[in-house]
Design a protein around this motif. Structure first.
Motif, PDB file in Angstrom:
ATOM      1  N   ALA A   1       5.106  78.721  43.522  1.00  0.00           N
ATOM      2  CA  ALA A   1       5.573  80.096  43.696  1.00  0.00           C
ATOM      3  C   ALA A   1       4.813  80.796  44.813  1.00  0.00           C
ATOM      4  O   ALA A   1       5.389  81.583  45.575  1.00  0.00           O
ATOM      5  N   VAL A   2       3.510  80.532  44.916  1.00  0.00           N
ATOM      6  CA  VAL A   2       2.702  81.140  45.987  1.00  0.00           C
ATOM      7  C   VAL A   2       3.167  80.643  47.351  1.00  0.00           C
ATOM      8  O   VAL A   2       3.328  81.429  48.299  1.00  0.00           O
ATOM      9  N   LEU A   3       3.422  79.342  47.462  1.00  0.00           N
ATOM     10  CA  LEU A   3       3.895  78.798  48.736  1.00  0.00           C
ATOM     11  C   LEU A   3       5.258  79.382  49.119  1.00  0.00           C
ATOM     12  O   LEU A   3       5.508  79.697  50.294  1.00  0.00           O
TER      13      LEU A   3
ATOM     14  N   HIS B   1       7.734  84.936  35.114  1.00  0.00           N
ATOM     15  CA  HIS B   1       6.467  85.646  35.312  1.00  0.00           C
ATOM     16  C   HIS B   1       5.758  85.148  36.558  1.00  0.00           C
ATOM     17  O   HIS B   1       5.280  85.936  37.386  1.00  0.00           O
ATOM     18  N   ASP B   2       5.655  83.845  36.701  1.00  0.00           N
ATOM     19  CA  ASP B   2       4.891  83.290  37.816  1.00  0.00           C
ATOM     20  C   ASP B   2       5.525  83.619  39.165  1.00  0.00           C
ATOM     21  O   ASP B   2       4.813  83.825  40.164  1.00  0.00           O
ATOM     22  N   ARG B   3       6.840  83.692  39.217  1.00  0.00           N
ATOM     23  CA  ARG B   3       7.512  84.069  40.455  1.00  0.00           C
ATOM     24  C   ARG B   3       7.300  85.556  40.755  1.00  0.00           C
ATOM     25  O   ARG B   3       7.102  85.951  41.912  1.00  0.00           O
ATOM     26  N   VAL B   4       7.325  86.374  39.715  1.00  0.00           N
ATOM     27  CA  VAL B   4       7.118  87.814  39.898  1.00  0.00           C
ATOM     28  C   VAL B   4       5.712  88.105  40.414  1.00  0.00           C
ATOM     29  O   VAL B   4       5.531  88.827  41.408  1.00  0.00           O
ATOM     30  N   VAL B   5       4.700  87.528  39.747  1.00  0.00           N
ATOM     31  CA  VAL B   5       3.329  87.853  40.156  1.00  0.00           C
ATOM     32  C   VAL B   5       2.957  87.191  41.477  1.00  0.00           C
ATOM     33  O   VAL B   5       2.072  87.673  42.187  1.00  0.00           O
ATOM     34  N   ALA B   6       3.631  86.094  41.829  1.00  0.00           N
ATOM     35  CA  ALA B   6       3.405  85.513  43.147  1.00  0.00           C
ATOM     36  C   ALA B   6       3.763  86.520  44.228  1.00  0.00           C
ATOM     37  O   ALA B   6       3.102  86.600  45.273  1.00  0.00           O
ATOM     38  N   ALA B   7       4.802  87.315  43.970  1.00  0.00           N
ATOM     39  CA  ALA B   7       5.251  88.310  44.949  1.00  0.00           C
ATOM     40  C   ALA B   7       4.387  89.561  44.946  1.00  0.00           C
ATOM     41  O   ALA B   7       3.968  90.036  46.008  1.00  0.00           O
ATOM     42  N   ILE B   8       4.087  90.100  43.757  1.00  0.00           N
ATOM     43  CA  ILE B   8       3.453  91.427  43.708  1.00  0.00           C
ATOM     44  C   ILE B   8       1.939  91.387  43.578  1.00  0.00           C
ATOM     45  O   ILE B   8       1.271  92.407  43.737  1.00  0.00           O
ATOM     46  N   SER B   9       1.367  90.213  43.319  1.00  0.00           N
ATOM     47  CA  SER B   9      -0.082  90.116  43.157  1.00  0.00           C
ATOM     48  C   SER B   9      -0.699  88.989  43.982  1.00  0.00           C
ATOM     49  O   SER B   9      -1.628  89.210  44.756  1.00  0.00           O
TER      50      SER B   9
END
Length: 286
Positions: free
Chosen positions: A244-246, A180-188
């Motif tokens: 994930a954000v970085l 989840h955290d990797r997905v939302v880092a990309a799309i949100s």
């Protein structure tokens, strides 16, 4: 009988208020208790019919609840769970709307007393507005909500959280918290970082290039709309989903560098190919 007899919403703003409105409209909730620090906002929640009653003490607010929804900044959620956990009724389910799940779920699950349950959740919906006045019953209609159970999660508690979000109008996806955290880092999360950075860049450039922002038209305003979101909330998201954000920021920087090379080289064919690839990917999403 309603799906949730007594729902306590801690943090009665756009997300928490809209969930309460949606469930009430569907007859899926009996009583809604609001908890928060801003009493004026809570009083307004009662006036609008979002809440049946309110209090400012979380421990008092969760008494007798069969579900507690936490809609507060992500950094505050583990501390809140630690505070309310000893006072939860048997069978109570605690869930949340935080957009980071790995740190929250790993911190909160061990805090739950025997017979109570924590199920992480993230409704992918929102606007740049906040407060109970901004809430509306159809916020989640047709939107996706990600639920993030673990191996420790109770099957019945998970099913109830899924049912709540489906009642609110969401399409539910069940996903591992780390994924989840990797997905939302990309799309949100990355889009918010880019929007904030773009506004700061243009504002900074304006100091040397003269008035710029007064000429901003629809494209700039649409693209940077999310930079009007709550700065404290996005501070917490950047800190709690840092890795994930970085990773996504670094990947974006590489892609932007590729585009810069094409512009610098005057490579018209390369630029058109770059832009076409982006257009096709965007159109496919729509």
């Amino acid at each position: 009988m309603p799906l949730v007899k007594r729902l306590t919403v801690i943090g009665v703003g756009l997300i928490g208020g809209s969930l309460a409105r949606a469930l009430r409209e569907q007859g899926a909730v009996g009583e809604v208790v609001g908890v928060g620090r801003g009493e004026a906002n809570l009083k307004r929640g009662v006036e609008l019919g979002v809440l049946d009653r309110y209090c400012t003490d979380p421990v008092e607010g969760v008494q007798g609840a069969d579900m507690v929804f936490l809609s507060t900044p992500v950094c505050s959620i583990p501390g809140l769970v630690e505070r309310i956990a000893p006072h939860l009724a048997k069978g109570c389910i605690v869930t949340d709307g935080g957009s980071v799940k790995g740190t929250i779920v790993s911190a909160c699950e061990p805090l739950m007393p025997e017979g109570t349950f924590f199920i992480g959740g993230h409704p992918i919906a929102g606007t740049e507005h906040s407060g109970v006045e901004a809430s509306f019953a159809t916020l989640y209609q047709g939107k996706r909500c990600i639920i993030t159970p673990t191996e420790r999660s109770d099957a019945d508690a998970l099913a109830k959280v899924v049912a709540v979000w489906e009642a609110a109008g969401s399409s539910v996806t069940v996903m591992d918290p780390v994924r989840h955290d990797r997905v939302v880092a990309a799309i949100s999360h990355l889009p918010h970082m880019v929007a904030y950075s773009l506004v700061n860049a243009v504002e900074g450039y304006e100091k040397t290039a003269g008035d710029l922002l007064c000429f901003s038209a629809g494209g700039f305003r649409d693209f940077t709309r999310i930079a009007s979101s709550d700065p404290a909330m996005w501070r917490d998201i950047a800190l709690t989903n840092r890795d994930a954000v970085l990773e996504m920021m670094d990947f974006f920087a590489t892609t932007l560098a590729e585009l810069r090379k094409l512009v610098d080289a005057g490579d018209g064919a390369g630029l058109e190919k770059f832009f076409l690839n982006s257009k096709l990917a965007r159109d496919a999403i729509l």
